[in-house]
Each structure stands twice: as structure tokens, then as C-alpha cells.
Enzyme design. Structure first.
Site, PDB file in Angstrom:
ATOM      1  N   ASP A  24       0.804  -1.141  -0.009  1.00 45.76           N
ATOM      2  CA  ASP A  24      -0.183   0.049  -0.028  1.00 45.76           C
ATOM      3  C   ASP A  24       0.853   1.274  -0.098  1.00 45.76           C
ATOM      4  OD1 ASP A  24      -2.278  -1.527   0.203  1.00 45.76           O
ATOM      5  OD2 ASP A  24      -2.188  -1.755   2.364  1.00 45.76           O
ATOM      6  N   LYS A  40       1.996   2.069  -5.073  1.00 46.94           N
ATOM      7  CA  LYS A  40       2.350   1.486  -6.098  1.00 46.94           C
ATOM      8  C   LYS A  40       1.589   1.624  -7.644  1.00 46.94           C
ATOM      9  CE  LYS A  40       2.446  -2.746  -4.222  1.00 46.94           C
ATOM     10  NZ  LYS A  40       2.197  -2.226  -2.842  1.00 46.94           N
ATOM     11  N   GLY A  63      -4.561  -4.382  -3.888  1.00 43.51           N
ATOM     12  CA  GLY A  63      -5.537  -3.487  -3.972  1.00 43.51           C
ATOM     13  C   GLY A  63      -4.939  -2.154  -4.171  1.00 43.51           C
ATOM     14  N   HIS A  64      -5.060  -1.713  -5.596  1.00 41.33           N
ATOM     15  CA  HIS A  64      -4.008  -0.363  -5.964  1.00 41.33           C
ATOM     16  C   HIS A  64      -5.273   0.547  -6.588  1.00 41.33           C
ATOM     17  CE1 HIS A  64      -0.910  -3.668  -7.186  1.00 41.33           C
ATOM     18  NE2 HIS A  64      -1.076  -3.521  -6.111  1.00 41.33           N
ATOM     19  N   GLN A 121       1.969  -6.068  -3.461  1.00 39.91           N
ATOM     20  CA  GLN A 121       2.473  -6.434  -2.112  1.00 39.91           C
ATOM     21  C   GLN A 121       3.810  -5.694  -2.016  1.00 39.91           C
ATOM     22  OE1 GLN A 121       1.160  -9.639  -3.680  1.00 39.91           O
ATOM     23  NE2 GLN A 121      -0.562  -8.756  -3.113  1.00 39.91           N
TER      24      GLN A 121
HETATM   25  P1  GDP Z   1      -0.599   0.177  -3.480  1.00 42.97           P
HETATM   26  O1  GDP Z   1      -1.332  -1.036  -3.110  1.00 42.97           O
HETATM   27  O2  GDP Z   1       0.799   0.242  -3.332  1.00 42.97           O
HETATM   28  O3  GDP Z   1      -1.132   0.644  -5.102  1.00 42.97           O
HETATM   29  O4  GDP Z   1      -1.418   1.509  -2.749  1.00 42.97           O
HETATM   30  P2  GDP Z   1      -2.908   1.714  -2.344  1.00 42.97           P
HETATM   31  O5  GDP Z   1      -3.525   2.138  -3.475  1.00 42.97           O
HETATM   32  O6  GDP Z   1      -3.529   0.460  -1.756  1.00 42.97           O
HETATM   33  O7  GDP Z   1      -2.802   2.548  -1.434  1.00 42.97           O
HETATM   34  C1  GDP Z   1      -2.255   4.172  -1.501  1.00 42.97           C
HETATM   35  C2  GDP Z   1      -3.416   5.098  -1.281  1.00 42.97           C
HETATM   36  O8  GDP Z   1      -2.728   6.062  -1.295  1.00 42.97           O
HETATM   37  C3  GDP Z   1      -4.283   5.222  -2.549  1.00 42.97           C
HETATM   38  O9  GDP Z   1      -5.456   5.645  -1.993  1.00 42.97           O
HETATM   39  C4  GDP Z   1      -3.556   6.166  -3.232  1.00 42.97           C
HETATM   40  O10 GDP Z   1      -4.638   7.071  -4.024  1.00 42.97           O
HETATM   41  C5  GDP Z   1      -3.136   7.204  -2.156  1.00 42.97           C
HETATM   42  N1  GDP Z   1      -2.011   7.958  -2.609  1.00 42.97           N
HETATM   43  C6  GDP Z   1      -0.912   7.513  -3.733  1.00 42.97           C
HETATM   44  N2  GDP Z   1      -0.003   8.533  -3.650  1.00 42.97           N
HETATM   45  C7  GDP Z   1      -0.431   9.350  -2.637  1.00 42.97           C
HETATM   46  C8  GDP Z   1       0.269  10.727  -2.245  1.00 42.97           C
HETATM   47  O11 GDP Z   1       1.484  10.994  -2.780  1.00 42.97           O
HETATM   48  N3  GDP Z   1      -0.562  11.347  -1.541  1.00 42.97           N
HETATM   49  C9  GDP Z   1      -1.530  11.006  -0.855  1.00 42.97           C
HETATM   50  N4  GDP Z   1      -2.282  11.571   0.073  1.00 42.97           N
HETATM   51  N5  GDP Z   1      -2.198   9.677  -1.210  1.00 42.97           N
HETATM   52  C10 GDP Z   1      -1.465   9.228  -2.165  1.00 42.97           C
HETATM   53  P1  IMO Z   2      -0.869  -4.188  -2.096  1.00 39.01           P
HETATM   54  O1  IMO Z   2      -0.565  -4.617  -3.720  1.00 39.01           O
HETATM   55  C1  IMO Z   2      -0.962  -4.854   1.989  1.00 39.01           C
HETATM   56  C2  IMO Z   2      -0.778  -8.736   3.593  1.00 39.01           C
HETATM   57  C3  IMO Z   2      -2.175  -9.313   4.289  1.00 39.01           C
HETATM   58  C4  IMO Z   2      -1.547 -10.239   5.269  1.00 39.01           C
HETATM   59  C5  IMO Z   2      -0.322 -10.972   4.591  1.00 39.01           C
HETATM   60  C6  IMO Z   2      -0.887 -12.347   3.871  1.00 39.01           C
HETATM   61  O2  IMO Z   2      -2.135  -3.559  -2.236  1.00 39.01           O
HETATM   62  O3  IMO Z   2       0.339  -3.500  -1.615  1.00 39.01           O
HETATM   63  P2  IMO Z   2      -2.416 -13.044   1.913  1.00 39.01           P
HETATM   64  O4  IMO Z   2      -3.977 -12.772   1.579  1.00 39.01           O
HETATM   65  O5  IMO Z   2      -1.460 -12.354   0.957  1.00 39.01           O
HETATM   66  O6  IMO Z   2      -1.926 -14.488   2.070  1.00 39.01           O
HETATM   67  O7  IMO Z   2      -1.958 -12.156   3.231  1.00 39.01           O
HETATM   68  O8  IMO Z   2      -0.131  -9.938   3.518  1.00 39.01           O
HETATM   69  N1  IMO Z   2      -1.202  -8.168   2.291  1.00 39.01           N
HETATM   70  C7  IMO Z   2      -1.304  -7.027   1.903  1.00 39.01           C
HETATM   71  N2  IMO Z   2      -0.898  -5.793   2.859  1.00 39.01           N
HETATM   72  N3  IMO Z   2      -0.981  -4.559   0.894  1.00 39.01           N
HETATM   73  C8  IMO Z   2      -1.193  -5.623  -0.050  1.00 39.01           C
HETATM   74  O9  IMO Z   2      -1.253  -5.413  -1.348  1.00 39.01           O
HETATM   75  C9  IMO Z   2      -1.441  -6.997   0.678  1.00 39.01           C
HETATM   76  N4  IMO Z   2      -1.602  -8.231   0.242  1.00 39.01           N
HETATM   77  C10 IMO Z   2      -1.279  -8.986   1.102  1.00 39.01           C
HETATM   78  O10 IMO Z   2      -2.754  -8.222   5.223  1.00 39.01           O
HETATM   79  O11 IMO Z   2      -0.772  -9.693   6.393  1.00 39.01           O
HETATM   80 MG    MG Z   3      -2.641  -1.524  -1.627  1.00 39.08          MG
END
Ligand code: GDP
Ligand code: IMO
Ligand code: MG
Length: 426
Positions: free
Chosen positions: A13, A16, A40-41, A224
Site C-alpha cells: 500500500d 504502487k 488493492g491499487h 504487495q
Molecule cells: P498500492 O497497493 O501500493 O497501490 O497502494 P494503495 O492504492 O493500496 O494505497 C495507497 C493510497 O494512497 C491510495 O488511495 C492512493 O490513491 C493514495 N496515494 C498515492 N500516492 C499518494 C500521495 O502522494 N499522497 C496522498 N495523499 N495519497 C496518495
Molecule cells: P498491495 O499490492 C498490504 C498482507 C495481508 C496479510 C499478508 C498475507 O495492495 O500492496 P495474503 O492474503 O496475501 O495471504 O495475506 O499479506 N497483504 C497485503 N498488505 N497490501 C497488499 O497488497 C497486501 N497483500 C497481502 O494483510 O498480512
Molecule cells: Mg494496496
């Protein structure tokens, strides 16, 4: 043309999705190389939010071929729902390709994941319960069923019957659940999913190599992150694949010599979802503020993410494990209101100082962070578009992290929007 890897450097999270979308603009192929719908991206374009789980983050550009590589585990029902959702938002998914060698997540994987978590009780890992671990386990024990098996109903059925010989008694006798019904599974995946999925199924290794040979830019997208890696993460609190850059080679089918750029994505602080050690974790008002301002709730499961200060020890390990050539720092704006910022520069345990991650996890559990404090900037960064407009304290914070990490910070995020970033390379 060489390939670029985007990899998470913390516990996921990091942003990415947003930065893959940003870098993808210059690419022609974006290949997801591992994980499944545990990811979840979120990408925000002109105020509209796109939530991706399986579809690569390059999907929003018409010129890109998005590829789900052989290293991914695919739940076809989820993938088709995601395609429907994206098409409903006006995104054309017809260019999507899915590797025939990717393994399927089937209903019994999801069920076993949830039951195993329940049985672990207080020792549970906090998985996403998406069936990721059980699907990769079947791949490793060679009873997995691949996407290409759907193309031959006889083979699919034979493999299903074989694997259910083990799963049915496990579910029925050990876990007291109804055994999976092979007719129901076959009807759902062969009759309902396959006709829609078939046009996307491809030999993605040939596709990737044809692109590389033709001088096209290829981006290998990790889900991840480094410390959720099955080999290098905080085992057993990890996922069941290899998110590290090396995983891009196996998960997309390219040798390491094709890769000449590895972009590590790091949040300006850290979060973690699920259980496991977390040296810089905050259980105070500052932690609550990071969660609130950063909207730190899972895109996927809605769980509150655990917050903490930036950890340079982990970042240095991520540089080593991934050969990071640069770092994109995200969510700097989330720190806007804080007076003082802390950065963990080393760990201490039993009177010993650790500049690098201790290999023994019992030591890690005992580590306390050694912090350096830096002043905050108390300025809204969200509208800033040029590096030189940043307040000095924000520039100093980034420079401090860069010195600690040891590789250049090339991009800095100041908001979720596609345009909310600054070029930072010197
Ligand atoms: P990922 O799993 O690495 O793709 O990240 P997620 O999408 O799960 O979580 C990142 C969250 O931060 C998302 O809701 C993005 O829209 C948000 N985000 C990404 N870059 C920035 C930033 O520079 N500032 C803020 N405030 N939010 C950001
Ligand atoms: P993105 O791509 C954050 C964590 C789960 C748990 C562990 C194992 O959005 O960064 P799993 O279901 O993969 O067997 O769970 O990994 N986990 C993540 N945490 N971001 C993710 O994906 C994750 N995908 C799995 O919360 O601790
Ligand atoms: Mg994510």
C-alpha cells in the site's frame, strides 16, 4: 529495450498503483508478475478513482498492453468482475492478456484460507482470505490448475477430480465443511467463465519477449512488497509469492539481464495490514493522524492499516534485496500538519545497534527504534507542482531519507491525483 520493475519497499500500500500508472505512460507493456486479488491499487485520475486488484496499473492508457503474468494467481470470477467494473467506468479492457501458465484460485482455496486463519486463532496471519496461500501451495505441490487447463475441459475435469480427492476429505472430515462439488465448479468455470475469459488467454512470455526484441518499453509491476515476500519478509507474516524484483524474472519470464531500472515505492511513513513485527509502529495520536490524513484503510478489505514512522533500516534492506536504482516517495503531504517528524535510522536490541536488519527474527521482535527528529513544515503540499516550491523543511526531510536509504529519490507524491507529484532527481 530493457525492462523496468516497480516494487513495494515496505509492507504494501505504498502507492504502487499510482506510481506504476505514472511511469507506465512511457511504456508499451505493463506486466503484473505475482500476487492475486489480495492486492488493492488505487489510481485517481481527474478526481475519479479506479480500484484495481488483478488488472495491471497500465490499463488506463490506450497505448498499453496490460499483461497478467504467469506468476500471478487468478480468480477468474474476480477478474471478470473487475473487467466489468472498469468497462463500466469507460476503460477499454480488450487489450488485456492473461498468461495460460498463471494458476487459478478456485473456491476451495478461498475456503481453506479462511478456515486456516480461524484455526490459527490469536496466531492468525491476518491474510486477505482471498485463497492466495492455498493456491500457491497447490502450485508448489504440483496439484494446481492453470488458466490454460480451462481450454481443455477434459484436462480441467481430470485435474479437478484429482485435487478434490485430497481437498474433499480435508474440508469434510478435518474442518467439518461441505466437500466441494466438482460439477458445480466445472459448470461455473468452464461454462460461465471460460467463454468470457478465453479471448484474453495468451502465451505472455512470447508476448513480452517480442516486445523487448522490438525495442518496446516493458514495465514489470509488483504487488504487495519486499517485507511481505515469502523468502525475505517477516515470515510467517508474509504473502505466499515473491514481490521482490527477482520475482519479476520468474513471474513474467524474463532473465535478470533485461532489467536495468528498479523503482522502489516507499511511503513517507509506513503502514502494515495484518499481523507481524513492526518496529516503528505508533499506538498514539500521531498514528491516528497518519491513518486519518492518509486514509489508511485497505482498498480491498477495508481494514485499518497499522501506522508507523519511516524505517530506514528496512529501506536499506529493500535496496539490497531489489537492487533499487531509485525510490519514489509517496504521501509526503500526509505529514503536512506535524510539528516534528521521526525517522528510524537504526535498531537497538540487547545493547547492540543494528544499521541493517537483524537476520534472526527473535531479535527483530525485541528491537526498539533509534530515531532522529526533524522539524515539520506545517504547509499544505497538495498544490505544489515543482520541487523548488517545497518548504525547506520538506526538502530537508526528503534529503535526509535519501541519505539514509542510499539511492536517489526521483519522484515525490503530494496527493493521490495523477498530477500530484514532483520530479526530484538532481
Ligand atoms: P498500492 O497497493 O501500493 O497501490 O497502494 P494503495 O492504492 O493500496 O494505497 C495507497 C493510497 O494512497 C491510495 O488511495 C492512493 O490513491 C493514495 N496515494 C498515492 N500516492 C499518494 C500521495 O502522494 N499522497 C496522498 N495523499 N495519497 C496518495
Ligand atoms: P498491495 O499490492 C498490504 C498482507 C495481508 C496479510 C499478508 C498475507 O495492495 O500492496 P495474503 O492474503 O496475501 O495471504 O495475506 O499479506 N497483504 C497485503 N498488505 N497490501 C497488499 O497488497 C497486501 N497483500 C497481502 O494483510 O498480512
Ligand atoms: Mg494496496
Amino acid at each position: 529495450m530493457p525492462a523496468t520493475v516497480v516494487v513495494g519497499t515496505q509492507w504494501g500500500d505504498e502507492g504502487k498503483g499510482k506510481f506504476t500508472d505514472l511511469v507506465a505512460k512511457e511504456m508499451e507493456l505493463v506486466v503484473r508478475y505475482q500476487g492475486g486479488h489480495n492486492a488493492g491499487h488505487t489510481i485517481v485520475v481527474d478526481g475519479e478513482s479506479f480500484a484495481l486488484q488483478l488488472v495491471p496499473s497500465g490499463i488506463l492508457y490506450d497505448h498499453i498492453t496490460p499483461v497478467i503474468g504467469n506468476g500471478v494467481v487468478v480468480d477468474p470470477v474476480v477478474l471478470l468482475a473487475e473487467i466489468d467494473m472498469l468497462e463500466g467506468q469507460g476503460v477499454d479492457c480488450s487489450r488485456l492478456k492473461v498468461s495460460g501458465n498463471a494458476h487459478l484460485i478456485l473456491p476451495y482455496h478461498q475456503e481453506i484460507d479462511a478456515i486456516t486463519e480461524r484455526h490459527l486463532g490469536k496466531n492468525k496471519l491476518g491474510t486477505t482470505k482471498r485463497g492466495i496461500g492455498p493456491a500457491y501451495a497447490d502450485k508448489a505441490t504440483r496439484v494446481g490448475i492453470r488458466v490454460q487447463d480451462l481450454l481443455d475441459p477434459k484436462i480441467f475435469r481430470a485435474k479437478l477430480d484429482l485435487v478434490l480427492k485430497e481437498k474433499a476429505p480435508l474440508l469434510a472430515k478435518v474442518y467439518n465443511r461441505l466437500p466441494p462439488d466438482p460439477d458445480e465448479i466445472a459448470a461455473r468455470y468452464l461454462d460461465e467463465c471460460l467463454p468470457r475469459l478465453e479471448p484474453y488467454i495468451a502465451d505472455t512470455v512470447t508476448l513480452v519477449h517480442d516486445a523487448l526484441d522490438a525495442g518496446r518499453h516493458v514495465l514489470l509491476e509488483g504487488a504487495q512488497a519486499t517485507f511481505l515476500d515469502l523468502d525475505h519478509g517477516t515470515y510467517p507474516f508474509v504473502t505466499s509469492s515473491n514481490p521482490v524484483a527477482g520475482g519479476a524474472c520468474t513471474g513474467a519470464g524474463v532473465g535478470p539481464l533485461y532489467i536495468d531500472r528498479v523503482i522502489g515505492i516507499a511511503k513517507a511513513y509506513i503502514t502494515r495490514v495484518g499481523a507481524g513485527p513492526f518496529v516503528t509502529e505508533l499506538h498514539d495520536d500521531v498514528g491516528d493522524l497518519l491513518v486519518d490524513r492518509g486514509h489508511e484503510y485497505g482498498t480491498n478489505t477495508g481494514r485499518r492499516r497499522r501506522p508507523g514512522w519511516f524505517d530506514a533500516v528496512m529501506a536499506r534492506q529493500a535496496v539490497r534485496l531489489n537492487s533499487l536504482s531509485e525510490v519514489a516517495l509517496t504521501k509526503l503531504d500526509v505529514l503536512d500538519t506535524l510539528d516534528t517528524l521521526k525517522v528510524c535510522v537504526a535498531y537497538e536490541a540487547d545493547g547492540e545497534r543494528y544499521e541493517h536488519l537483524p537476520y534472526h527474527q527473535s531479535t527483530l521482535h525485541d528491537c526498539t527504534p533509534v530515531y532522529e527528529e526533524l522539524p515539520g513544515w506545517q504547509t499544505d503540499l497538495s498544490g505544489i507542482t515543482e520541487r523548488h516550491e517545497l518548504p525547506a523543511a520538506a526538502r530537508d526531510y526528503v534529503a535526509f531519507l535519501e541519505a539514509q536509504i542510499g539511492v536517489p529519490i526521483s519522484l515525490v507524491g503530494v496527493g493521490p491525483g495523477r498530477d500530484q507529484f514532483l520530479h526530484f532527481a538532481a
